[in-house]
Motif scaffolding. Structure first.
Motif, PDB file in Angstrom:
ATOM      1  N   LYS A 158      10.000   0.249  16.578  1.00  0.00           N
ATOM      2  CA  LYS A 158      10.270  -0.501  15.354  1.00  0.00           C
ATOM      3  C   LYS A 158       9.030  -0.482  14.466  1.00  0.00           C
ATOM      4  O   LYS A 158       7.909  -0.612  14.939  1.00  0.00           O
ATOM      5  CB  LYS A 158      10.645  -1.935  15.700  1.00  0.00           C
ATOM      6  CG  LYS A 158      11.013  -2.769  14.487  1.00  0.00           C
ATOM      7  CD  LYS A 158      11.374  -4.197  14.894  1.00  0.00           C
ATOM      8  CE  LYS A 158      11.700  -5.028  13.662  1.00  0.00           C
ATOM      9  NZ  LYS A 158      12.026  -6.434  14.020  1.00  0.00           N
ATOM     10  N   ARG A 159       9.257  -0.281  13.199  1.00  0.00           N
ATOM     11  CA  ARG A 159       8.138  -0.216  12.260  1.00  0.00           C
ATOM     12  C   ARG A 159       7.306  -1.492  12.321  1.00  0.00           C
ATOM     13  O   ARG A 159       7.826  -2.606  12.229  1.00  0.00           O
ATOM     14  CB  ARG A 159       8.666   0.010  10.843  1.00  0.00           C
ATOM     15  CG  ARG A 159       7.578  -0.020   9.791  1.00  0.00           C
ATOM     16  CD  ARG A 159       8.070   0.232   8.380  1.00  0.00           C
ATOM     17  NE  ARG A 159       6.945   0.094   7.481  1.00  0.00           N
ATOM     18  CZ  ARG A 159       5.998   1.018   7.320  1.00  0.00           C
ATOM     19  NH1 ARG A 159       6.088   2.170   7.997  1.00  0.00           N
ATOM     20  NH2 ARG A 159       4.977   0.822   6.513  1.00  0.00           N
ATOM     21  N   GLY A 160       6.014  -1.339  12.486  1.00  0.00           N
ATOM     22  CA  GLY A 160       5.125  -2.500  12.540  1.00  0.00           C
ATOM     23  C   GLY A 160       4.641  -2.906  11.160  1.00  0.00           C
ATOM     24  O   GLY A 160       4.452  -2.067  10.293  1.00  0.00           O
ATOM     25  N   VAL A 161       4.456  -4.191  10.970  1.00  0.00           N
ATOM     26  CA  VAL A 161       3.867  -4.717   9.733  1.00  0.00           C
ATOM     27  C   VAL A 161       2.643  -5.529  10.152  1.00  0.00           C
ATOM     28  O   VAL A 161       2.777  -6.630  10.690  1.00  0.00           O
ATOM     29  CB  VAL A 161       4.860  -5.594   8.952  1.00  0.00           C
ATOM     30  CG1 VAL A 161       4.192  -6.153   7.700  1.00  0.00           C
ATOM     31  CG2 VAL A 161       6.097  -4.792   8.578  1.00  0.00           C
ATOM     32  N   TYR A 162       1.461  -4.989   9.937  1.00  0.00           N
ATOM     33  CA  TYR A 162       0.222  -5.600  10.418  1.00  0.00           C
ATOM     34  C   TYR A 162      -0.647  -6.149   9.280  1.00  0.00           C
ATOM     35  O   TYR A 162      -1.285  -7.178   9.432  1.00  0.00           O
ATOM     36  CB  TYR A 162      -0.595  -4.589  11.229  1.00  0.00           C
ATOM     37  CG  TYR A 162       0.219  -3.879  12.287  1.00  0.00           C
ATOM     38  CD1 TYR A 162       0.980  -4.604  13.212  1.00  0.00           C
ATOM     39  CD2 TYR A 162       0.254  -2.497  12.355  1.00  0.00           C
ATOM     40  CE1 TYR A 162       1.734  -3.964  14.179  1.00  0.00           C
ATOM     41  CE2 TYR A 162       1.002  -1.844  13.320  1.00  0.00           C
ATOM     42  CZ  TYR A 162       1.751  -2.578  14.227  1.00  0.00           C
ATOM     43  OH  TYR A 162       2.509  -1.944  15.174  1.00  0.00           O
ATOM     44  N   TYR A 163      -0.681  -5.455   8.180  1.00  0.00           N
ATOM     45  CA  TYR A 163      -1.573  -5.845   7.088  1.00  0.00           C
ATOM     46  C   TYR A 163      -0.820  -6.689   6.079  1.00  0.00           C
ATOM     47  O   TYR A 163       0.170  -6.237   5.489  1.00  0.00           O
ATOM     48  CB  TYR A 163      -2.155  -4.598   6.418  1.00  0.00           C
ATOM     49  CG  TYR A 163      -3.089  -4.892   5.267  1.00  0.00           C
ATOM     50  CD1 TYR A 163      -4.140  -5.777   5.412  1.00  0.00           C
ATOM     51  CD2 TYR A 163      -2.909  -4.269   4.036  1.00  0.00           C
ATOM     52  CE1 TYR A 163      -4.999  -6.053   4.359  1.00  0.00           C
ATOM     53  CE2 TYR A 163      -3.772  -4.520   2.971  1.00  0.00           C
ATOM     54  CZ  TYR A 163      -4.819  -5.412   3.148  1.00  0.00           C
ATOM     55  OH  TYR A 163      -5.667  -5.676   2.098  1.00  0.00           O
ATOM     56  N   ALA A 164      -1.294  -7.923   5.897  1.00  0.00           N
ATOM     57  CA  ALA A 164      -0.669  -8.842   4.934  1.00  0.00           C
ATOM     58  C   ALA A 164      -1.749  -9.351   3.997  1.00  0.00           C
ATOM     59  O   ALA A 164      -2.372 -10.398   4.241  1.00  0.00           O
ATOM     60  CB  ALA A 164      -0.005 -10.007   5.673  1.00  0.00           C
ATOM     61  N   PRO A 165      -2.044  -8.631   2.909  1.00  0.00           N
ATOM     62  CA  PRO A 165      -3.119  -9.040   1.995  1.00  0.00           C
ATOM     63  C   PRO A 165      -2.833 -10.379   1.340  1.00  0.00           C
ATOM     64  O   PRO A 165      -1.679 -10.782   1.178  1.00  0.00           O
ATOM     65  CB  PRO A 165      -3.154  -7.909   0.973  1.00  0.00           C
ATOM     66  CG  PRO A 165      -1.815  -7.269   1.036  1.00  0.00           C
ATOM     67  CD  PRO A 165      -1.356  -7.409   2.450  1.00  0.00           C
ATOM     68  N   VAL A 166      -3.915 -11.058   0.976  1.00  0.00           N
ATOM     69  CA  VAL A 166      -3.792 -12.382   0.359  1.00  0.00           C
ATOM     70  C   VAL A 166      -3.834 -12.247  -1.160  1.00  0.00           C
ATOM     71  O   VAL A 166      -4.185 -11.203  -1.700  1.00  0.00           O
ATOM     72  CB  VAL A 166      -4.939 -13.301   0.837  1.00  0.00           C
ATOM     73  CG1 VAL A 166      -4.883 -13.503   2.342  1.00  0.00           C
ATOM     74  CG2 VAL A 166      -6.300 -12.740   0.416  1.00  0.00           C
ATOM     75  N   GLU A 167      -3.490 -13.321  -1.835  1.00  0.00           N
ATOM     76  CA  GLU A 167      -3.498 -13.341  -3.311  1.00  0.00           C
ATOM     77  C   GLU A 167      -4.877 -13.784  -3.801  1.00  0.00           C
ATOM     78  O   GLU A 167      -5.011 -14.717  -4.598  1.00  0.00           O
ATOM     79  CB  GLU A 167      -2.406 -14.287  -3.819  1.00  0.00           C
ATOM     80  CG  GLU A 167      -1.001 -13.759  -3.676  1.00  0.00           C
ATOM     81  CD  GLU A 167      -0.641 -12.773  -4.795  1.00  0.00           C
ATOM     82  OE1 GLU A 167      -1.494 -12.519  -5.660  1.00  0.00           O
ATOM     83  OE2 GLU A 167       0.491 -12.278  -4.785  1.00  0.00           O
ATOM     84  N   ARG A 168      -5.925 -13.099  -3.329  1.00  0.00           N
ATOM     85  CA  ARG A 168      -7.280 -13.428  -3.751  1.00  0.00           C
ATOM     86  C   ARG A 168      -8.074 -12.147  -3.958  1.00  0.00           C
ATOM     87  O   ARG A 168      -7.944 -11.202  -3.181  1.00  0.00           O
ATOM     88  CB  ARG A 168      -7.999 -14.292  -2.706  1.00  0.00           C
ATOM     89  CG  ARG A 168      -7.497 -15.714  -2.609  1.00  0.00           C
ATOM     90  CD  ARG A 168      -8.360 -16.552  -1.692  1.00  0.00           C
ATOM     91  NE  ARG A 168      -8.290 -16.122  -0.310  1.00  0.00           N
ATOM     92  CZ  ARG A 168      -7.364 -16.478   0.559  1.00  0.00           C
ATOM     93  NH1 ARG A 168      -6.384 -17.271   0.169  1.00  0.00           N
ATOM     94  NH2 ARG A 168      -7.386 -16.055   1.809  1.00  0.00           N
ATOM     95  N   GLY A 169      -8.915 -12.152  -4.983  1.00  0.00           N
ATOM     96  CA  GLY A 169      -9.801 -11.030  -5.213  1.00  0.00           C
ATOM     97  C   GLY A 169      -9.049  -9.712  -5.355  1.00  0.00           C
ATOM     98  O   GLY A 169      -7.926  -9.652  -5.857  1.00  0.00           O
ATOM     99  N   PHE A 170      -9.687  -8.638  -4.872  1.00  0.00           N
ATOM    100  CA  PHE A 170      -9.108  -7.308  -5.003  1.00  0.00           C
ATOM    101  C   PHE A 170      -7.857  -7.144  -4.149  1.00  0.00           C
ATOM    102  O   PHE A 170      -7.014  -6.282  -4.428  1.00  0.00           O
ATOM    103  CB  PHE A 170     -10.162  -6.260  -4.609  1.00  0.00           C
ATOM    104  CG  PHE A 170      -9.700  -4.845  -4.786  1.00  0.00           C
ATOM    105  CD1 PHE A 170      -9.441  -4.321  -6.047  1.00  0.00           C
ATOM    106  CD2 PHE A 170      -9.497  -4.025  -3.676  1.00  0.00           C
ATOM    107  CE1 PHE A 170      -9.003  -3.019  -6.209  1.00  0.00           C
ATOM    108  CE2 PHE A 170      -9.067  -2.718  -3.828  1.00  0.00           C
ATOM    109  CZ  PHE A 170      -8.819  -2.208  -5.099  1.00  0.00           C
TER     110      PHE A 170
END
Length: 438
Positions: free
Chosen positions: A405-417
């Protein structure tokens, strides 16, 4: 206070060396100990033990000069136990055997032994284990003293048979009370102005014994009066801050620095950085740790943070101390004020955990190269879509192992770049869903 000093030892007889002030002011009862009310008070652990007549083996954990030896000695007096003091630095296996044998003889004659072990963390595991049978059969009541974290330095078996009591460094009101006691013992006030007196207390750095030694030096000055802070600083050498580069203070202070950066407090971060530098910490260690902070707590929210740390590290290597330390300080300020995100750090840990779970699953055949005919026959490279030829430069193919199953690991935040990275991630997720749905 007056009756305390009625009990002070008389001046030494002619021909005898005077006793140090710290020894002359040693408390005669537990009620006279300064600064440890949380342990010795009626509701404190030692107060409760003494009131119930049930004293267990103890480990005193605290900085130097806060009363560990004094309290142990007074406990022996309170409980009518023979007081025996040894130091782990100077005591070998043969010496311990003699101590235990003497305690056995006392016990046979009806008297118990309180064995006070200074620097108990200096004993190795085997030596610490040697105390256990004598503690269990009642031959000794062990009171150990350590400046290091017992959970790191002492055996679990020894800790399970003892109660750890934390003794605090003396704060300024406690040191002032100690200074007043010293003045009563000396029979005169110290020849210091108010600011100089406060500076003297600061010099002791929470160590009561160090303060009394400083007071003894000041009291010996003849013809001096109303000495100010500057003159005091010239006459006295400030006591070095309590800091062990390999001990508990080292880990506590680097933790304080890291959490101050994470908490976006540049002033606190600078304070802990300079505390470590003043204590003699290796600036290269600090350069490595602040670079780690940039990666762990800022990450892609400000990709420049890592570069700032590496540049500061390089500047230090070129300039050395103390000039190069300013570059480290500026990097710490930059990190504290940078947007924070641990999304990259969390993504790495999540992907690492998935890699451990899936073992040796091979990549899907369509993204494998096929340099030989046999490999082409096996389906290597079949169906691969070259992303540069796809619309928007994105094919939306699956690059995970077949059946996974496709993994989802990176969840960027709504801050900075990372706000921009999140926008890109969402864009690709929509394209992928559209392509795979089509």
């Amino acid at each position: 206070m007056a009756d305390l000093f009625d009990q002070l030892d008389p001046p030494p007889a002619e021909g005898h060396a005077p006793r140090p002030l710290a020894d002359r002011l040693r408390p005669k009862a537990l009620s006279e100990v300064i600064g440890q009310e949380h342990v010795l008070g009626p509701d404190g652990p030692l107060g409760v033990m003494l009131a119930s007549g049930s004293l267990s083996s103890l480990i005193f954990w605290g900085p130097p000069g806060v009363g560990k030896t004094t309290i142990a000695r007074l406990l022996a007096d309170e409980t009518e136990l023979a007081f025996v003091q040894i130091s782990a630095i100077f005591t070998g296996v043969a010496d311990l055997k003699k101590v235990f044998e003497a305690a056995r003889m006392r016990r046979a004659n009806g008297q118990g032994t309180l064995l006070f072990v200074d620097e108990i963390h200096r004993f190795n595991k085997a030596q610490q284990d040697g105390f256990l049978p004598h503690m269990e059969d009642g031959t000794i009541l062990l009171v150990g003293a350590t400046t290091e974290n017992p959970s790191f330095e002492l055996n679990a078996a020894l800790l399970s048979r003892s109660q750890v009591l934390v003794l605090d460094r003396l704060d300024l009101p406690h040191l002032e009370l100690l200074a007043q006691r010293a003045e009563q013992a000396l029979g005169r006030a110290l020849p210091l102005t108010g600011p100089a007196r406060e500076a003297l207390l600061e010099m002791a750095d929470g160590d009561g014994r160090a303060l009394l030694n400083l007071i003894e030096q000041v009291a010996a000055w003849t013809g001096a009066d109303h000495i100010g802070p500057e003159d005091l600083a010239q006459r006295l050498m400030k006591r070095a801050a309590q800091y062990d580069k390999s001990g508990d203070a080292h880990f506590n202070l680097i933790s304080a620095l890291h959490k101050s950066v994470r908490g976006s407090d540049p002033d606190a971060a600078l304070y802990w950085l300079t505390r470590m530098l003043e204590g003699g910490e290796d600036p290269r260690y600090l350069a490595r740790r602040i670079t780690r902070m940039a990666i762990e707590d800022i990450g892609l929210a400000d990709p420049q943070a890592q570069t700032v740390c590496l540049d500061a590290w390089q500047v230090f290597e070129r300039l050395g101390s103390p000039e190069g330390e300013l570059a480290l300080a500026q990097a710490v300020v930059y990190l504290a004020l940078a947007p924070k995100s641990n999304a990259g750090y969390a993504a790495y840990k999540n992907a690492r955990a998935a890699a451990k779970r899936t073992g040796s699953e091979p990549p899907p055949k369509h993204i494998l190269n096929a340099p030989t005919g046999l490999m082409k026959d096996q389906g290597y490279g079949a169906g691969y879509e070259y992303d540069h030829d796809a619309e928007a430069g994105f094919s939306g193919q699956d690059y995970f192992p077949d059946g996974m199953k496709r993994g989802v690991y990176y969840a960027p935040v709504e801050r900075g770049f990372e706000r921009e990275l999140k926008r890109r991630l969402d864009y690709f997720a929509k394209l992928r869903a559209r392509r795979q749905g089509g």
